[in-house]
Design a protein around this motif. Structure first.
Motif, PDB file in Angstrom:
ATOM      1  N   ALA A 141       5.286 -42.763  41.560  1.00  0.00           N
ATOM      2  CA  ALA A 141       4.143 -43.655  42.485  1.00  0.00           C
ATOM      3  C   ALA A 141       2.890 -42.798  42.918  1.00  0.00           C
ATOM      4  CB  ALA A 141       4.963 -44.058  43.648  1.00  0.00           C
ATOM      5  N   TYR A 142       2.852 -41.173  42.755  1.00  0.00           N
ATOM      6  CA  TYR A 142       2.085 -40.996  43.205  1.00  0.00           C
ATOM      7  C   TYR A 142       1.197 -40.504  41.240  1.00  0.00           C
ATOM      8  CZ  TYR A 142      -1.118 -37.299  43.648  1.00  0.00           C
ATOM      9  OH  TYR A 142      -2.212 -36.258  44.043  1.00  0.00           O
ATOM     10  N   VAL A 143       1.510 -40.733  41.247  1.00  0.00           N
ATOM     11  CA  VAL A 143       1.273 -40.925  39.252  1.00  0.00           C
ATOM     12  C   VAL A 143       0.406 -41.652  39.213  1.00  0.00           C
ATOM     13  CG1 VAL A 143       1.416 -40.417  36.896  1.00  0.00           C
ATOM     14  CG2 VAL A 143       2.314 -38.691  38.363  1.00  0.00           C
ATOM     15  N   TYR A 144       0.754 -43.083  39.519  1.00  0.00           N
ATOM     16  CA  TYR A 144       0.570 -44.521  39.369  1.00  0.00           C
ATOM     17  C   TYR A 144      -0.497 -44.446  40.216  1.00  0.00           C
ATOM     18  CZ  TYR A 144       4.816 -46.140  37.341  1.00  0.00           C
ATOM     19  OH  TYR A 144       5.828 -46.352  36.661  1.00  0.00           O
ATOM     20  N   LEU A 145      -1.349 -43.884  41.101  1.00  0.00           N
ATOM     21  CA  LEU A 145      -1.736 -44.225  42.253  1.00  0.00           C
ATOM     22  C   LEU A 145      -3.028 -43.847  41.446  1.00  0.00           C
ATOM     23  CD1 LEU A 145      -0.394 -44.157  45.838  1.00  0.00           C
ATOM     24  CD2 LEU A 145      -1.450 -45.978  45.315  1.00  0.00           C
ATOM     25  N   ASP A 146      -2.546 -42.439  41.171  1.00  0.00           N
ATOM     26  CA  ASP A 146      -4.039 -41.489  40.636  1.00  0.00           C
ATOM     27  C   ASP A 146      -4.683 -41.919  39.141  1.00  0.00           C
ATOM     28  OD1 ASP A 146      -5.455 -39.220  39.612  1.00  0.00           O
ATOM     29  OD2 ASP A 146      -3.755 -38.789  38.456  1.00  0.00           O
ATOM     30  N   ARG A 147      -3.611 -43.169  37.892  1.00  0.00           N
ATOM     31  CA  ARG A 147      -3.862 -43.492  36.957  1.00  0.00           C
ATOM     32  C   ARG A 147      -4.841 -44.834  37.644  1.00  0.00           C
ATOM     33  NH1 ARG A 147       1.262 -44.056  34.230  1.00  0.00           N
ATOM     34  NH2 ARG A 147       1.360 -41.620  32.711  1.00  0.00           N
ATOM     35  N   SER A 201       2.249 -49.706  44.196  1.00  0.00           N
ATOM     36  CA  SER A 201       3.020 -48.465  42.823  1.00  0.00           C
ATOM     37  C   SER A 201       4.779 -47.788  43.565  1.00  0.00           C
ATOM     38  CB  SER A 201       2.723 -47.306  43.747  1.00  0.00           C
ATOM     39  OG  SER A 201       2.704 -46.389  45.278  1.00  0.00           O
ATOM     40  N   VAL A 202       5.335 -47.711  44.933  1.00  0.00           N
ATOM     41  CA  VAL A 202       6.191 -47.448  44.827  1.00  0.00           C
ATOM     42  C   VAL A 202       7.529 -48.601  44.053  1.00  0.00           C
ATOM     43  CG1 VAL A 202       8.791 -46.624  46.190  1.00  0.00           C
ATOM     44  CG2 VAL A 202       6.108 -45.799  46.693  1.00  0.00           C
ATOM     45  N   MET A 203       7.219 -49.608  44.121  1.00  0.00           N
ATOM     46  CA  MET A 203       8.084 -50.604  43.847  1.00  0.00           C
ATOM     47  C   MET A 203       7.962 -50.848  41.779  1.00  0.00           C
ATOM     48  SD  MET A 203       8.163 -54.435  44.419  1.00  0.00           S
ATOM     49  CE  MET A 203       6.777 -55.073  43.278  1.00  0.00           C
ATOM     50  N   LEU A 204       7.009 -50.825  41.643  1.00  0.00           N
ATOM     51  CA  LEU A 204       7.302 -50.328  40.330  1.00  0.00           C
ATOM     52  C   LEU A 204       7.600 -49.178  39.740  1.00  0.00           C
ATOM     53  CD1 LEU A 204       3.325 -51.856  39.517  1.00  0.00           C
ATOM     54  CD2 LEU A 204       5.336 -52.788  39.159  1.00  0.00           C
ATOM     55  N   ALA A 205       7.735 -48.109  40.317  1.00  0.00           N
ATOM     56  CA  ALA A 205       8.261 -46.672  39.641  1.00  0.00           C
ATOM     57  C   ALA A 205       9.923 -46.687  40.091  1.00  0.00           C
ATOM     58  CB  ALA A 205       7.450 -45.583  40.997  1.00  0.00           C
ATOM     59  N   ALA A 219       6.508 -34.225  30.527  1.00  0.00           N
ATOM     60  CA  ALA A 219       5.477 -33.130  30.825  1.00  0.00           C
ATOM     61  C   ALA A 219       4.541 -33.745  31.823  1.00  0.00           C
ATOM     62  CB  ALA A 219       4.471 -32.891  29.002  1.00  0.00           C
ATOM     63  N   THR A 220       4.324 -34.881  31.741  1.00  0.00           N
ATOM     64  CA  THR A 220       3.218 -35.322  33.053  1.00  0.00           C
ATOM     65  C   THR A 220       4.064 -34.935  34.201  1.00  0.00           C
ATOM     66  OG1 THR A 220       2.043 -36.417  31.207  1.00  0.00           O
ATOM     67  CG2 THR A 220       1.900 -37.462  33.698  1.00  0.00           C
ATOM     68  N   PHE A 221       5.289 -35.844  34.380  1.00  0.00           N
ATOM     69  CA  PHE A 221       6.191 -35.580  35.645  1.00  0.00           C
ATOM     70  C   PHE A 221       5.980 -34.161  35.989  1.00  0.00           C
ATOM     71  CE2 PHE A 221       9.545 -35.344  37.662  1.00  0.00           C
ATOM     72  CZ  PHE A 221       9.531 -36.269  39.011  1.00  0.00           C
ATOM     73  N   GLY A 222       6.342 -33.218  35.326  1.00  0.00           N
ATOM     74  CA  GLY A 222       6.424 -32.112  35.706  1.00  0.00           C
ATOM     75  C   GLY A 222       5.194 -30.803  35.728  1.00  0.00           C
ATOM     76  N   THR A 223       3.930 -31.143  35.088  1.00  0.00           N
ATOM     77  CA  THR A 223       2.687 -31.451  35.603  1.00  0.00           C
ATOM     78  C   THR A 223       2.665 -31.712  37.397  1.00  0.00           C
ATOM     79  OG1 THR A 223       2.035 -31.396  33.106  1.00  0.00           O
ATOM     80  CG2 THR A 223       0.118 -31.909  35.158  1.00  0.00           C
ATOM     81  N   TYR A 224       2.882 -33.167  37.628  1.00  0.00           N
ATOM     82  CA  TYR A 224       2.581 -33.423  38.454  1.00  0.00           C
ATOM     83  C   TYR A 224       3.172 -33.024  39.789  1.00  0.00           C
ATOM     84  CZ  TYR A 224      -0.805 -36.679  37.609  1.00  0.00           C
ATOM     85  OH  TYR A 224      -1.860 -38.122  36.881  1.00  0.00           O
ATOM     86  N   CYS A 225       4.814 -32.991  39.770  1.00  0.00           N
ATOM     87  CA  CYS A 225       5.764 -31.951  40.438  1.00  0.00           C
ATOM     88  C   CYS A 225       4.830 -30.473  40.828  1.00  0.00           C
ATOM     89  CB  CYS A 225       6.880 -31.827  39.465  1.00  0.00           C
ATOM     90  SG  CYS A 225       7.533 -33.123  39.907  1.00  0.00           S
ATOM     91  N   THR A 226       4.533 -29.155  39.832  1.00  0.00           N
ATOM     92  CA  THR A 226       4.037 -28.456  40.007  1.00  0.00           C
ATOM     93  C   THR A 226       2.624 -28.233  40.598  1.00  0.00           C
ATOM     94  OG1 THR A 226       4.838 -27.868  37.673  1.00  0.00           O
ATOM     95  CG2 THR A 226       2.661 -26.528  38.843  1.00  0.00           C
ATOM     96  N   TYR A 227       2.085 -29.572  40.439  1.00  0.00           N
ATOM     97  CA  TYR A 227       0.934 -29.606  41.477  1.00  0.00           C
ATOM     98  C   TYR A 227       1.108 -29.771  43.275  1.00  0.00           C
ATOM     99  CZ  TYR A 227      -3.490 -31.944  43.627  1.00  0.00           C
ATOM    100  OH  TYR A 227      -4.031 -32.034  44.643  1.00  0.00           O
ATOM    101  N   LEU A 228       2.216 -30.321  43.271  1.00  0.00           N
ATOM    102  CA  LEU A 228       2.646 -30.622  44.831  1.00  0.00           C
ATOM    103  C   LEU A 228       3.232 -29.662  45.236  1.00  0.00           C
ATOM    104  CD1 LEU A 228       3.588 -34.714  43.965  1.00  0.00           C
ATOM    105  CD2 LEU A 228       1.788 -34.018  45.131  1.00  0.00           C
TER     106      LEU A 228
END
Length: 218
Positions: free
Chosen positions: A71-77, A99-103, A148-157
């Motif tokens: 959902a955080y990725v979606y908000l960013d996009r 965003s959470v519902m769509l995720a 890869a994208t999921f991992g990038t956002y997790c690392t950032y968080l």
């Protein structure tokens, strides 16, 4: 990210996301540049805080923990693709529930229908349906999130949560702005995840842009 299954980690993630969105909303509230009023924009600021609202979603949505990162990725996009609609105090709650519902729909095998999410979010089913469609078009229906994208956002968080939980360093020992992993977080922006996109473009995003170019050439 197995750590997300830990209730303590999820509690910290919810608190961090709430704090981040609160800062972004306040910053954009103070920005007097022209901002588009969208379907996500309420007539007044909701009385419930962002953290209480996100905790309510977490409690009742029963979606997998990874949905909150997605959902955080979606908000960013969304805010990157819709620069005239930055996150503020009037739209952040509706953006969150959508965003959470769509995720959940994209990531989980089982999920609740729109009427249930509408009840969780405190809106009507008709509004939930409309917000879902508006959000999808705002994203260009770009819902895929690669590992890869999921991992990038997790690392950032993870890094940002660690920085917030660590005791402040003395000025002489503080890293320079050029090397600090969060050096860009304090600058004015529409969404605090913007530095992720500028430094780490995900594989799914690169392929998405390539496909768009190929379609345009047909």
């Amino acid at each position: 990210m197995a750590e997300l299954e830990n209730p303590d980690v999820m509690s910290k993630l919810i608190a961090f996301l709430s704090s981040l969105l609160e800062r972004v909303a306040r910053s954009n509230d103070a920005d007097h540049q022209q901002q588009k009023v969208s379907a996500f924009h309420g007539l007044a600021r909701p009385s419930i805080s962002i953290q209480d609202y996100l905790e309510r979603i977490f409690k009742y949505a029963n979606c997998s923990p990874c949905c909150f990162v997605v959902a955080y990725v979606y908000l960013d996009r969304f805010v990157q693709m819709q620069p005239s609609m930055p996150i503020n105090s009037f739209n952040v709650h509706r953006l969150l529930i959508t965003s959470v519902m769509l995720a959940a729909k994209f990531m989980d095998d089982m999920y609740y229908n729109n009427a249930y999410y509408a009840k969780v979010g405190g809106i009507t089913t008709a509004e939930m349906n409309f917000l879902e469609l508006d959000f999808l078009f705002g994203l260009g229906f770009h819902l895929n999130v690669t590992p890869a994208t999921f991992g990038t956002y997790c690392t950032y968080l993870q890094r940002e949560m660690l920085l917030l939980s660590s005791p402040p360093m003395p000025p002489s020992a503080s890293p320079s702005s050029s090397t600090s992993p969060s050096s860009e977080v304090g600058r004015p922006m529409k969404m605090a995840a913007a530095p992720i996109r500028s430094r780490f473009i995900g594989e799914d995003e690169a392929s998405h842009h390539k496909n768009q170019q190929q379609l345009a050439a047909v």
